[in-house]
Design a protein around this motif. Sequence first.
Motif: not given
Length: 95
Positions: A44-52, A12-18, A55-60, A76-77
């Motif tokens: 970095i930007w595209y990696g973070l986008n693909r990683l998150l 959960l801490g790693i997810a918050k950091f990302f 999580i963001y898709g269903p919330l959006r 998400a936070l």
Amino acid sequence: MTSLFEILMLLLGIAKFFIFAHFIMSWLISFQVLNVRQPLVSQIWYGLNRLLEPIYGPLRRILPNMGGLDLSPLVALIGIYIIEILLRNNAALFY
């Protein structure tokens, strides 16, 4: 079982950091402090986008359209903090 509790809290801490890194990087890109055409920044930007995005898709899809304002990182936070509170209050189950 204590190790399971600590591993869950670490994840959960790693997810918050990302999420925080993605949020700050999006602001730096929109204010043109960072340029997406630079190879390191774009990786970095595209990696973070693909990683998150999982999580963001269903919330959006659930959240109403706010124009240019994306509230999915905030939701998400809040969800991560709720999970942390539930884990801490039920930590006795892990011992």
